[in-house]
Design an enzyme around this catalytic site. Sequence first.
Site, mmCIF file in Angstrom:
data_model
loop_
_atom_site.group_PDB
_atom_site.id
_atom_site.type_symbol
_atom_site.label_atom_id
_atom_site.label_comp_id
_atom_site.label_asym_id
_atom_site.label_seq_id
_atom_site.Cartn_x
_atom_site.Cartn_y
_atom_site.Cartn_z
ATOM 1 N N ARG A 35 0.840 -1.209 0.000
ATOM 2 C CA ARG A 35 0.000 0.000 0.000
ATOM 3 C C ARG A 35 0.870 1.252 0.000
ATOM 4 O O ARG A 35 1.889 1.309 0.698
ATOM 5 C CB ARG A 35 -0.926 0.001 1.213
ATOM 6 C CG ARG A 35 -1.931 -1.131 1.159
ATOM 7 C CD ARG A 35 -3.058 -1.022 2.159
ATOM 8 N NE ARG A 35 -3.772 -2.295 2.205
ATOM 9 C CZ ARG A 35 -4.656 -2.694 1.291
ATOM 10 N NH1 ARG A 35 -4.969 -1.892 0.283
ATOM 11 N NH2 ARG A 35 -5.240 -3.878 1.381
ATOM 12 N N ASP A 36 0.437 2.232 -0.811
ATOM 13 C CA ASP A 36 1.145 3.509 -0.854
ATOM 14 C C ASP A 36 1.017 4.196 0.506
ATOM 15 O O ASP A 36 -0.058 4.223 1.112
ATOM 16 C CB ASP A 36 0.557 4.397 -1.967
ATOM 17 C CG ASP A 36 1.476 5.565 -2.306
ATOM 18 O OD1 ASP A 36 2.011 5.589 -3.424
ATOM 19 O OD2 ASP A 36 1.650 6.464 -1.446
ATOM 20 N N ILE A 37 2.110 4.773 0.968
ATOM 21 C CA ILE A 37 2.149 5.409 2.295
ATOM 22 C C ILE A 37 1.315 6.690 2.316
ATOM 23 O O ILE A 37 0.908 7.152 3.385
ATOM 24 C CB ILE A 37 3.618 5.684 2.687
ATOM 25 C CG1 ILE A 37 3.784 5.789 4.192
ATOM 26 C CG2 ILE A 37 4.172 6.904 1.975
ATOM 27 C CD1 ILE A 37 5.235 5.741 4.656
ATOM 28 N N ASN A 71 4.716 6.576 -13.625
ATOM 29 C CA ASN A 71 5.333 7.852 -13.970
ATOM 30 C C ASN A 71 6.786 7.636 -14.376
ATOM 31 O O ASN A 71 7.475 6.779 -13.814
ATOM 32 C CB ASN A 71 5.269 8.799 -12.764
ATOM 33 C CG ASN A 71 3.848 9.113 -12.357
ATOM 34 O OD1 ASN A 71 2.984 9.322 -13.219
ATOM 35 N ND2 ASN A 71 3.576 9.133 -11.061
ATOM 36 N N VAL A 127 10.339 8.186 -6.860
ATOM 37 C CA VAL A 127 11.110 7.013 -6.430
ATOM 38 C C VAL A 127 11.610 6.316 -7.684
ATOM 39 O O VAL A 127 10.803 5.903 -8.535
ATOM 40 C CB VAL A 127 10.266 6.054 -5.562
ATOM 41 C CG1 VAL A 127 11.096 4.834 -5.180
ATOM 42 C CG2 VAL A 127 9.755 6.759 -4.313
ATOM 43 N N HIS A 129 7.466 1.470 -10.614
ATOM 44 C CA HIS A 129 6.332 1.011 -9.817
ATOM 45 C C HIS A 129 5.046 1.372 -10.539
ATOM 46 O O HIS A 129 4.902 2.468 -11.079
ATOM 47 C CB HIS A 129 6.344 1.619 -8.412
ATOM 48 C CG HIS A 129 6.602 3.089 -8.386
ATOM 49 N ND1 HIS A 129 7.859 3.625 -8.554
ATOM 50 C CD2 HIS A 129 5.768 4.148 -8.232
ATOM 51 C CE1 HIS A 129 7.796 4.939 -8.490
ATOM 52 N NE2 HIS A 129 6.528 5.286 -8.313
ATOM 53 N N HIS A 166 1.316 2.231 -10.107
ATOM 54 C CA HIS A 166 0.287 2.640 -9.146
ATOM 55 C C HIS A 166 -1.020 1.955 -9.550
ATOM 56 O O HIS A 166 -1.408 1.999 -10.727
ATOM 57 C CB HIS A 166 0.050 4.149 -9.215
ATOM 58 C CG HIS A 166 1.195 5.009 -8.795
ATOM 59 N ND1 HIS A 166 1.262 5.620 -7.560
ATOM 60 C CD2 HIS A 166 2.326 5.396 -9.449
ATOM 61 C CE1 HIS A 166 2.373 6.341 -7.475
ATOM 62 N NE2 HIS A 166 3.036 6.229 -8.603
HETATM 63 P P1 AMP Z 1 6.006 8.355 -7.923
HETATM 64 O O1 AMP Z 1 5.786 9.801 -7.556
HETATM 65 O O2 AMP Z 1 5.240 7.901 -9.130
HETATM 66 O O3 AMP Z 1 7.486 8.031 -8.008
HETATM 67 O O4 AMP Z 1 5.396 7.504 -6.736
HETATM 68 C C1 AMP Z 1 6.113 7.219 -5.558
HETATM 69 C C2 AMP Z 1 5.100 6.782 -4.541
HETATM 70 O O5 AMP Z 1 5.774 6.122 -3.484
HETATM 71 C C3 AMP Z 1 4.291 7.927 -3.918
HETATM 72 O O6 AMP Z 1 2.915 7.745 -4.197
HETATM 73 C C4 AMP Z 1 4.634 7.824 -2.438
HETATM 74 O O7 AMP Z 1 3.537 8.133 -1.609
HETATM 75 C C5 AMP Z 1 5.055 6.377 -2.306
HETATM 76 N N1 AMP Z 1 5.940 6.065 -1.201
HETATM 77 C C6 AMP Z 1 7.047 6.742 -0.832
HETATM 78 N N2 AMP Z 1 7.625 6.127 0.229
HETATM 79 C C7 AMP Z 1 6.874 5.043 0.512
HETATM 80 C C8 AMP Z 1 6.953 3.996 1.493
HETATM 81 N N3 AMP Z 1 7.945 3.952 2.387
HETATM 82 N N4 AMP Z 1 5.987 3.042 1.494
HETATM 83 C C9 AMP Z 1 4.989 3.088 0.593
HETATM 84 N N5 AMP Z 1 4.861 4.034 -0.354
HETATM 85 C C10 AMP Z 1 5.786 4.999 -0.399
#
Ligand code: AMP
Length: 118
Positions: free
Chosen positions: A33-35, A91, A100, A104, A106
């Site tokens: 799950r996204d944080i 993205n 990140v 990944h 979403h």
């Molecule tokens: P992006 O902006 O497409 O690179 O998405 C990165 C996603 O990672 C964002 O939606 C963040 O909320 C999510 N995220 C960052 N750190 C964590 C974490 N430790 N656990 C889960 N999701 C995370």
Amino acid sequence: MSDANADSLFCKILAGDIPADIVYESETVLAFRDINPQAPTHVLVIPRKHISTINDVGVDDHVIVGGLYGAAREIAVTEGIAADGYRTVMNCNAAAGQTVFHIHLHVLGGRALAWPPG
Ligand code: AMP
């Protein structure tokens, strides 16, 4: 591209060094799950192999990337959003908002999603 990257936050989750709410795992894929969820269901599906961006996806990685979608499909069923509908987004780099640098997918659902995105 190496299979692990110490700088990748998601490699640390894969290694168990950072906790995550895991909802799915397979030999090649992990999902959690996204944080900072943007919808009632917001899951991130990542490959176990470190790949920084879509631009770094090699021909040999196509099965792995396909596996992200296979996982998304299963997660949508278990999350109860498959029938109503959901969105998958990946993205790439700064202009798209990638923060990140470990690819990944979403998986967003559980509410109506506007289109086009911002
Ligand atoms: P992006 O902006 O497409 O690179 O998405 C990165 C996603 O990672 C964002 O939606 C963040 O909320 C999510 N995220 C960052 N750190 C964590 C974490 N430790 N656990 C889960 N999701 C995370």
